[in-house]
Design an enzyme around this catalytic site. Sequence first.
Site, short mmCIF file in Angstrom:
data_model
loop_
_atom_site.label_atom_id
_atom_site.label_comp_id
_atom_site.label_asym_id
_atom_site.label_seq_id
_atom_site.Cartn_x
_atom_site.Cartn_y
_atom_site.Cartn_z
N THR A 196 0.83 -1.22 0.00
CA THR A 196 0.00 0.00 0.00
C THR A 196 0.86 1.26 0.00
O THR A 196 0.45 2.29 -0.52
CB THR A 196 -0.98 0.04 1.19
OG1 THR A 196 -0.26 0.25 2.41
CG2 THR A 196 -1.80 -1.24 1.29
N VAL A 242 -1.85 4.67 -0.94
CA VAL A 242 -3.16 4.11 -1.29
C VAL A 242 -3.38 2.82 -0.50
O VAL A 242 -3.01 1.73 -0.93
CB VAL A 242 -3.27 3.87 -2.80
CG1 VAL A 242 -4.69 3.45 -3.17
CG2 VAL A 242 -2.89 5.14 -3.57
N HIS A 243 -3.98 2.97 0.68
CA HIS A 243 -4.13 1.82 1.58
C HIS A 243 -5.35 0.96 1.22
O HIS A 243 -5.21 -0.12 0.65
CB HIS A 243 -4.22 2.31 3.03
CG HIS A 243 -2.96 2.96 3.52
ND1 HIS A 243 -1.75 2.32 3.57
CD2 HIS A 243 -2.74 4.22 3.98
CE1 HIS A 243 -0.82 3.14 4.04
NE2 HIS A 243 -1.40 4.30 4.30
N ASP A 244 -6.53 1.42 1.57
CA ASP A 244 -7.71 0.54 1.52
C ASP A 244 -8.10 0.13 0.10
O ASP A 244 -8.56 -0.99 -0.12
CB ASP A 244 -8.89 1.21 2.23
CG ASP A 244 -8.65 1.34 3.73
OD1 ASP A 244 -7.69 0.73 4.23
OD2 ASP A 244 -9.42 2.06 4.39
#
Length: 318
Positions: A196, A242-244
């Site tokens: 991420t 950009v994690h989720d």
Amino acid sequence: MKKIIFDTDPGIDDAMALLLAHACQDIEVVGITTTFGNASIENTTRNALYLKQKFGMHAEVAKGVNTPLDQVKTEPATLVHGDNGLGNIELPDQINTPLSPLIAHDYIVETLKKQPGEITLVAVGRLTNLALAIEKAPEIGKLVKEVIIMGGAFGHNGHTGNLTPFAEANVYGDPLAADIVINADWPVTIVGLDVTQQTQMSNAYLEKVRTHSEKYGQFIYDITRFYAKFYNDDLGLDGFYVHDSSAIMYLVSPEIFTTKQGHIRVITEGPAKGHTLFKGSNRVFPIDEWATAPKQTIAINVEPQTFNQRYFDIICGN
């Protein structure tokens, strides 16, 4: 069609991930279960209902519990997501969208029983709801299609933690739940900081999304102003990690990720609380609390340019 229950604490990046799933022609968001973390359970549930109402989603929304399994609460991440969890954008006073009568973990159990083998659980917050579900009804391990988690960090690409030096925030927020979920008898893929934090969306990219997506662009741009400012102030980034959305992208385009399998345990207390430890070898040690656990999958690399292009294509195709 890939059916999902999205377990989430919206949350700016959670909202971006939910909109990615909603925009994707290959995904049906059956349900949204809420947890605490980026905001209080009241705010995350309101935000989920708001997103459902604003974008015309058919998913049921079920409210989760508000306390981690170890009873050690952490403060909502208002510094990152704003006081209301959505970057302090203006929200309506009244949201006329009904909640499911079931609490989140019961909703997960009942839905998996009604649609065996069809539902993927995508969890992008604390794993409390999933832990309560699998503990209450272990048989759902055989009924779920797969479990995809955004959380953890395993040291690939130099990424080991974001809340402490060795813990990612979702896992730290309920490490007991994470250890239960990861070691339950169901197939888990963990999309953690290793990938991420390899993908970034710049402010110029977000401006492009704003101008090219009539349905989602302005909203995404508005909520990310607060988020981008935090990342700039904290890490000097132009834009943010950009994690989720990485968890949804793994479901959509697993081929752009590199993965490996092994045994995983979570440190549940002390200075290393929330640390996710991966054992990749098959050797059984004299003392080995990993050996009897199921092998699970972790993502260790991603193609960030392809990721951003696919996010853009899906969001701007609607």
